[in-house]
Design an enzyme around this catalytic site. Structure first.
Site, mmCIF file in Angstrom:
data_model
loop_
_atom_site.group_PDB
_atom_site.id
_atom_site.type_symbol
_atom_site.label_atom_id
_atom_site.label_comp_id
_atom_site.label_asym_id
_atom_site.label_seq_id
_atom_site.Cartn_x
_atom_site.Cartn_y
_atom_site.Cartn_z
ATOM 1 N N ARG A 53 -25.436 -25.230 19.561
ATOM 2 C CA ARG A 53 -24.173 -24.526 19.660
ATOM 3 C C ARG A 53 -24.134 -23.526 18.513
ATOM 4 N NH1 ARG A 53 -23.523 -25.631 14.981
ATOM 5 N NH2 ARG A 53 -21.498 -24.649 15.153
ATOM 6 N N GLY A 54 -23.104 -22.698 18.550
ATOM 7 C CA GLY A 54 -23.089 -21.583 17.592
ATOM 8 C C GLY A 54 -23.565 -20.336 18.312
ATOM 9 N N ALA A 55 -22.806 -19.253 18.218
ATOM 10 C CA ALA A 55 -23.089 -18.067 19.027
ATOM 11 C C ALA A 55 -24.548 -17.594 18.940
ATOM 12 C CB ALA A 55 -22.117 -16.954 18.626
ATOM 13 N N ARG A 90 -21.462 -21.269 28.914
ATOM 14 C CA ARG A 90 -20.294 -21.218 28.010
ATOM 15 C C ARG A 90 -19.786 -19.784 27.969
ATOM 16 N NH1 ARG A 90 -20.848 -24.011 22.319
ATOM 17 N NH2 ARG A 90 -18.568 -24.028 22.543
ATOM 18 N N GLN A 203 -17.356 -30.315 14.219
ATOM 19 C CA GLN A 203 -18.551 -29.608 13.752
ATOM 20 C C GLN A 203 -18.560 -29.496 12.222
ATOM 21 O OE1 GLN A 203 -16.772 -28.653 16.448
ATOM 22 N NE2 GLN A 203 -17.883 -27.271 17.801
ATOM 23 N N ASP A 244 -17.482 -16.148 17.168
ATOM 24 C CA ASP A 244 -18.246 -16.211 18.423
ATOM 25 C C ASP A 244 -18.192 -14.894 19.175
ATOM 26 O OD1 ASP A 244 -17.159 -19.051 17.737
ATOM 27 O OD2 ASP A 244 -18.942 -19.327 18.982
ATOM 28 N N ASN A 254 -12.926 -17.246 17.222
ATOM 29 C CA ASN A 254 -13.690 -18.297 16.561
ATOM 30 C C ASN A 254 -13.104 -19.651 16.935
ATOM 31 O OD1 ASN A 254 -15.937 -18.828 14.697
ATOM 32 N ND2 ASN A 254 -14.373 -19.684 13.356
ATOM 33 N N LYS A 255 -13.728 -20.718 16.423
ATOM 34 C CA LYS A 255 -13.304 -22.075 16.766
ATOM 35 C C LYS A 255 -11.805 -22.276 16.610
ATOM 36 C CE LYS A 255 -15.419 -24.520 18.030
ATOM 37 N NZ LYS A 255 -15.608 -24.549 19.496
HETATM 38 C C1 LIG Z 1 -22.334 -18.423 13.796
HETATM 39 S S1 LIG Z 1 -21.466 -18.784 15.229
HETATM 40 C C2 LIG Z 1 -20.577 -20.205 14.714
HETATM 41 C C3 LIG Z 1 -19.384 -20.463 15.552
HETATM 42 O O1 LIG Z 1 -19.713 -21.200 16.744
HETATM 43 C C4 LIG Z 1 -18.915 -22.369 16.777
HETATM 44 O O2 LIG Z 1 -18.500 -22.724 18.047
HETATM 45 P P1 LIG Z 1 -19.296 -23.906 18.850
HETATM 46 O O3 LIG Z 1 -19.684 -24.940 17.843
HETATM 47 O O4 LIG Z 1 -18.289 -24.373 19.869
HETATM 48 O O5 LIG Z 1 -20.479 -23.215 19.480
HETATM 49 C C5 LIG Z 1 -17.724 -22.031 15.901
HETATM 50 O O6 LIG Z 1 -16.800 -21.198 16.572
HETATM 51 C C6 LIG Z 1 -18.421 -21.315 14.785
HETATM 52 O O7 LIG Z 1 -17.617 -20.579 13.931
#
Ligand SMILES: CSC[C@H]1O[C@H](OP(=O)(O)O)[C@H](O)[C@@H]1O
Length: 368
Positions: A53-55, A90, A203, A244, A254-255
């Site tokens: 996960r993570g963009a 996603r 996370q 994101d 963002n989250k």
């Molecule tokens: C460097 S992108 C990180 C970003 O992604 C996370 O979302 P997820 O864990 O649901 O993919 C979160 O928004 C982070 O800030």
């Protein structure tokens, strides 16, 4: 980054050339496990179920997912199906769509027999580019932490609050929001990190805390709702988060919960920075309210996974069975609440003109 002395990226080609391997982030912080992805569906599942996960990492995984698909069937039909499958995993992080489109544009003009190899090469380039981008974000963000340290004039560490995980686990390496923290720590600047646990998937508690601990960065995990208290007490010198998707005018998606931190920061005069890799900018929109907000399975809210004190992995229900739940994955922080964007090309204000000045090649494409 290093894990017990061994250098890791979050995704890498398997030695046997038949798969790509990832760190299974659903097993952290209690177990460090890797998984082989050998098919398009393996890659799609890894993104959907958040093993990765993570963009930026989602984009990199999708790029390799196209290689895995084309290795089995390089036809136009498979290329179209694979792109559709991966983009549908996603909806919010723009890197996913960007990486899929990038690889598709690379391979579509080629004869079928050349497509898999070209997809593999391009996926590797996307990963290398991500590492370079994030290292540069680290350097530019380091200047901000150095400045904060000077302003404190030796009165303790630079206290930084971050939300969710925008560390090396969210990217191929280095991370975005955490990259400046790693560089400051490695340079000997005293830093301390308040880590938002980041419900519902934690996370922060599970991934950011794990990363910072492995790197020896002092930190404390706090509940998401503690940020306002800490800022009112003057215990936060700056906030830095990832994103994101950021619009051409600097609205930051963002989250979930990021917006509330930005509001508290604004109210307390705490600088609120967003680490923003260029590929995470959506040049086609200006208004953050146009960004699709992922809604995930309510079980992520009604249950919390974890490990019992005697070492068993389980999940416990924290809501009444009769209660409905809603699980919004992201929110939008308007540009007016963002002190500055920390990109690989430098630090700029969250505005259309500043972003266009840093990325002139997109100036024409940017939403009018
Ligand atoms: C460097 S992108 C990180 C970003 O992604 C996370 O979302 P997820 O864990 O649901 O993919 C979160 O928004 C982070 O800030």
């Amino acid at each position: 980054m290093k894990v017990d002395g061994d250098a890791y990226r979050t995704i890498w080609p398997a030695v046997d050339g038949r798969a790509v391997e990832i760190i299974d982030q659903t097993r952290l912080p209690h177990s460090f496990e890797t998984v082989r992805l050998e098919t398009l569906e393996d890659a799609a599942h890894a993104i959907r179920a958040m093993l990765v996960r993570g963009a930026p990492l989602i984009g990199a995984t999708a790029a390799y997912g196209l290689w895995l698909a084309l290795r089995a069937d390089a036809s136009d039909a498979m290329l179209a199906r694979a792109c559709e499958t991966l983009v549908a995993t996603r909806p919010t992080a723009i890197n996913l769509k960007w990486a899929v489109e990038d690889v598709r544009a690379t391979v579509a003009p080629l004869p079928e027999g050349e497509r898999a190899a070209a997809a593999f090469r391009r996926a590797g380039e996307i990963c290398d580019e991500d590492v370079e981008i994030n290292e540069a974000i680290g350097r530019h963000g380091l200047d901000l932490i150095r400045e904060a340290h000077r302003a404190k004039d030796g009165r303790g560490p630079v206290n930084i609050l971050t939300h969710c995980n925008a560390g090396w686990l969210a990217t191929v390496d280095w991370g975005t929001a955490l990259a400046p923290i790693y560089k400051a720590h490695d340079e000997g600047i005293p830093v301390f990190v308040w880590v938002d646990e980041t419900r519902p998937r934690n996370q922060g508690a599970g991934l950011t805390a794990w990363e910072l601990g492995r790197h020896g960065v002092p930190h404390k995990v706090v509940v998401d709702n503690a940020g306002g208290l800490l800022m009112r007490r003057g215990e936060v010198d700056l906030c830095i988060t990832g994103t994101d998707r950021t619009t051409a005018a600097g609205d930051v998606c963002n989250k979930i919960g990021t917006y509330l931190k930005a509001l508290a920061a604004h109210d307390n005069g705490v600088p609120f920075y967003v680490a923003l890799p260029g590929p995470t900018i959506d040049w086609s929109i200006e208004d953050g309210e146009q960004i699709p907000i992922e809604e995930r399975d309510g079980r992520e809210v009604s249950h919390i996974p974890g490990r019992t004190d005697d070492g068993h992995d389980t999940a416990v229900r924290v809501t009444p069975e009769s209660s409905a739940v809603a699980n919004f994955g992201f929110d939008v922080t308007p540009a007016r609440l963002v002190t500055a964007l920390v990109t690989e090309r430098g630090v700029c204000t969250a505005s259309k003109d500043s972003l266009r000045a840093l990325y002139p090649e997109h100036a024409t494409a940017a939403a009018e």
